[in-house]
Design a protein around this motif. Structure first.
Motif, PDB file in Angstrom:
ATOM      1  N   THR A   1      51.776  31.777  42.387  1.00 23.34           N
ATOM      2  CA  THR A   1      52.555  33.053  42.424  1.00 23.34           C
ATOM      3  C   THR A   1      52.222  34.028  43.484  1.00 23.34           C
ATOM      4  O   THR A   1      53.118  34.597  44.111  1.00 23.34           O
ATOM      5  N   LEU A   2      51.048  34.080  43.578  1.00 18.35           N
ATOM      6  CA  LEU A   2      50.189  34.953  44.753  1.00 18.35           C
ATOM      7  C   LEU A   2      50.844  34.333  45.952  1.00 18.35           C
ATOM      8  O   LEU A   2      51.126  35.143  47.069  1.00 18.35           O
ATOM      9  N   GLY A   3      50.852  33.161  46.283  1.00 17.09           N
ATOM     10  CA  GLY A   3      51.024  32.499  47.727  1.00 17.09           C
ATOM     11  C   GLY A   3      52.325  32.826  47.814  1.00 17.09           C
ATOM     12  O   GLY A   3      52.861  33.107  48.907  1.00 17.09           O
ATOM     13  N   THR A   4      53.620  32.686  47.003  1.00 19.02           N
ATOM     14  CA  THR A   4      54.702  32.939  46.989  1.00 19.02           C
ATOM     15  C   THR A   4      54.956  34.468  47.465  1.00 19.02           C
ATOM     16  O   THR A   4      55.801  34.764  48.389  1.00 19.02           O
ATOM     17  N   ALA A   5      54.191  35.331  46.806  1.00 21.26           N
ATOM     18  CA  ALA A   5      54.561  36.832  47.104  1.00 21.26           C
ATOM     19  C   ALA A   5      53.781  37.097  48.496  1.00 21.26           C
ATOM     20  O   ALA A   5      54.437  37.838  49.097  1.00 21.26           O
ATOM     21  N   GLU A   6      52.852  36.523  48.784  1.00 23.13           N
ATOM     22  CA  GLU A   6      52.221  36.662  50.063  1.00 23.13           C
ATOM     23  C   GLU A   6      53.136  36.301  51.323  1.00 23.13           C
ATOM     24  O   GLU A   6      53.400  36.914  52.204  1.00 23.13           O
ATOM     25  N   CYS A   7      53.841  35.027  51.113  1.00 25.66           N
ATOM     26  CA  CYS A   7      54.710  34.481  52.160  1.00 25.66           C
ATOM     27  C   CYS A   7      55.973  35.524  52.037  1.00 25.66           C
ATOM     28  O   CYS A   7      56.417  35.832  53.047  1.00 25.66           O
ATOM     29  N   LEU A   8      56.495  35.916  50.928  1.00 33.57           N
ATOM     30  CA  LEU A   8      57.695  36.647  50.845  1.00 33.57           C
ATOM     31  C   LEU A   8      57.513  37.976  51.505  1.00 33.57           C
ATOM     32  O   LEU A   8      58.420  38.415  52.325  1.00 33.57           O
ATOM     33  N   ALA A   9      56.418  38.654  51.331  1.00 36.09           N
ATOM     34  CA  ALA A   9      56.012  39.766  51.882  1.00 36.09           C
ATOM     35  C   ALA A   9      56.002  39.726  53.636  1.00 36.09           C
ATOM     36  O   ALA A   9      56.288  40.659  54.188  1.00 36.09           O
ATOM     37  N   PHE A  10      55.393  38.726  54.176  1.00 38.05           N
ATOM     38  CA  PHE A  10      55.244  38.246  55.611  1.00 38.05           C
ATOM     39  C   PHE A  10      56.693  38.101  55.941  1.00 38.05           C
ATOM     40  O   PHE A  10      56.930  38.547  57.263  1.00 38.05           O
ATOM     41  N   GLY A  11      57.368  37.262  55.362  1.00 36.54           N
ATOM     42  CA  GLY A  11      58.819  36.788  55.721  1.00 36.54           C
ATOM     43  C   GLY A  11      59.674  37.925  55.967  1.00 36.54           C
ATOM     44  O   GLY A  11      60.327  38.265  56.997  1.00 36.54           O
ATOM     45  N   GLU A  12      59.452  39.127  55.012  1.00 35.54           N
ATOM     46  CA  GLU A  12      60.161  40.426  55.040  1.00 35.54           C
ATOM     47  C   GLU A  12      59.709  41.240  56.158  1.00 35.54           C
ATOM     48  O   GLU A  12      60.706  41.745  56.858  1.00 35.54           O
ATOM     49  N   TYR A  13      58.492  41.250  56.510  1.00 30.06           N
ATOM     50  CA  TYR A  13      57.883  41.699  57.565  1.00 30.06           C
ATOM     51  C   TYR A  13      58.589  41.186  59.024  1.00 30.06           C
ATOM     52  O   TYR A  13      59.097  41.841  59.798  1.00 30.06           O
ATOM     53  N   ALA A  14      58.392  39.940  58.953  1.00 30.85           N
ATOM     54  CA  ALA A  14      58.899  39.080  60.078  1.00 30.85           C
ATOM     55  C   ALA A  14      60.535  39.367  60.577  1.00 30.85           C
ATOM     56  O   ALA A  14      60.590  39.522  61.669  1.00 30.85           O
ATOM     57  N   LEU A  15      60.975  39.471  59.360  1.00 32.48           N
ATOM     58  CA  LEU A  15      62.731  39.692  59.622  1.00 32.48           C
ATOM     59  C   LEU A  15      63.018  40.997  60.232  1.00 32.48           C
ATOM     60  O   LEU A  15      63.768  41.461  60.959  1.00 32.48           O
ATOM     61  N   ALA A  16      62.083  41.847  59.381  1.00 27.85           N
ATOM     62  CA  ALA A  16      62.418  43.401  60.064  1.00 27.85           C
ATOM     63  C   ALA A  16      62.008  43.515  61.332  1.00 27.85           C
ATOM     64  O   ALA A  16      62.502  44.238  62.205  1.00 27.85           O
ATOM     65  N   ALA A  17      60.623  42.662  61.855  1.00 24.57           N
ATOM     66  CA  ALA A  17      60.387  42.935  63.221  1.00 24.57           C
ATOM     67  C   ALA A  17      61.314  42.273  64.321  1.00 24.57           C
ATOM     68  O   ALA A  17      61.246  42.697  65.383  1.00 24.57           O
TER      69      ALA A  17
END
Length: 283
Positions: free
Chosen positions: A145-161
Motif C-alpha cells: 500500500t505504501l509502495g503504491t502510494a509512493e509511486c502514485l505521488a511521484f507519478g503525479e509529480y512527474a506528470l505535473a513537471a
C-alpha cells in the motif's frame, strides 16, 4: 459539588482497565503513531491544524484517507468541531478530497492515564510484536500500500513537471501491485517518470484524444517497460527519493517497525525481504 464530581470522575478513570495499543493491530498502531508524529500537541490530546507546513502523514491522499478512516472507525480519532454520527463525520471530513491532515483539528480519544506515554507504548508494541504468518501478511500488505502510494505521488509529480494533469497517474494503481513484486519502489518511480515522458510525447503527436486514452498510454508504458526489464531487454534505473516528495511520517514509522531500512525503497516487495530484514544483523 464540583470537588465531588471531579473525585467521581477520577475514580471512574482509575477503575477503567487501561487501553492496550496492541488492540489496534499492526496497521492501526502504525497509523496512530504516524498521526501523532504528524501533528500532535505535547499532551497527545489534540492534532492541531497547521495548513501549508509540517510533516506529511502519507505519500498520497488515498493512503492518508485510509489511515484517518481506520482511526476514526476504531474510535481513536474524532473531529473536534463535529458531534455528528461517525458516518457523517467520515463523509463530511475536510480531507474528503484533496485536503490533508493539517486542514482539520482532531481529538485523540484514548485512555486518560496512558495518553501521555502513547508514543512510547506504540514504539514498544511495534518493536516487539510476534512474527507470525499473519503479522508478516499485514506488514507485506502495508508495504504494498505504501509502495503504491509512493509511486502514485511521484507519478503525479512527474506528470505535473511535464505540464500534464497529475490525475492521469491514478488509474495505474491497480497495475503497481504486480510491478512492485518484481521491482523496487525506487524503480517504480523511474517507471512513472518514463511513463510521464511517454504521455507528453504522445500528446504532442496525437493532440487531445478521447477520455481514457492518455491513462491507457500511461499504464501501457509502465507495464511495457517493466516487462522488458523483467525479461532482460532493458534495465530500470533506481531512483532516489525526490525532494518534491519528502518522506512521510507513516513511511518512516513503517521502515522502523519492519526493520527494512533502505530496503524499503531499493528492494522488490516480498515476504522473503521482510524475513531477511528481521534476522539478526551480522557484525
Amino acid at each position: 459539588m464540583l470537588v465531588a464530581a471531579m473525585a467521581l470522575e477520577q475514580s471512574r478513570i482509575e477503575a477503567t482497565p487501561p487501553a492496550d495499543v496492541s488492540e489496534l493491530g499492526i496497521f492501526g498502531g502504525l497509523a496512530l503513531l504516524a498521526v501523532l508524529d504528524a501533528g500532535a500537541d505535547p499532551g497527545f490530546r489534540h492534532l492541531r491544524a497547521h495548513p501549508g507546513f509540517g510533516a506529511r502523514l502519507a505519500p498520497h491522499r488515498a493512503l492518508r484517507h485510509l489511515i484517518l478512516s481506520t482511526l476514526l472507525k476504531a474510535g481513536v480519532l474524532a473531529p473536534i468541531a463535529s458531534r455528528e454520527r461517525l458516518d457523517d463525520a467520515i463523509r463530511d471530513a475536510p480531507w474528503a478530497e484533496d485536503a490533508s491532515l493539517e486542514d482539520a483539528d482532531w481529538l485523540v480519544v484514548w485512555d486518560e492515564r496512558g495518553r501521555g506515554t502513547l508514543p512510547d507504548q506504540l514504539h514498544v508494541y511495534l518493536n516487539t510484536f510476534e512474527s507470525t504468518s499473519r503479522t508478516c501478511e499485514v506488514i507485506l500488505q502495508t508495504w504494498q500500500t505504501l509502495g503504491t502510494a509512493e509511486c502514485l505521488a511521484f507519478g503525479e509529480y512527474a506528470l505535473a513537471a511535464h505540464n500534464l494533469n497529475p490525475a492521469l497517474a491514478r488509474p495505474s494503481a491497480a497495475a503497481l501491485s504486480t510491478i512492485l513484486s518484481q521491482h523496487s519502489i525506487g524503480q517504480g518511480c523511474a517507471l512513472m517518470w518514463s511513463a510521464a515522458k511517454h504521455v507528453a510525447s504522445w500528446f504532442m503527436r496525437n493532440g487531445v484524444k478521447a477520455t481514457g486514452a492518455a491513462e491507457r498510454e500511461f499504464i501501457n508504458s509502465i507495464c511495457g517497460n517493466s516487462d522488458r526489464a523483467r525479461y532482460g531487454e532493458r534495465s530500470i534505473a533506481q531512483f532516489s527519493r525526490h525532494s518534491s516528495v519528502p518522506i512521510s511520517t507513516f513511511a518512516r514509522t513503517f521502515m522502523r517497525a519492519s526493520m527494512l531500512e533502505d530496503d524499503f525503497w531499493t528492494s522488490p516487495l516480498s515476504e522473503e525481504a521482510l524475513i531477511e530484514a528481521r534476522l539478526p544483523k551480522r557484525g
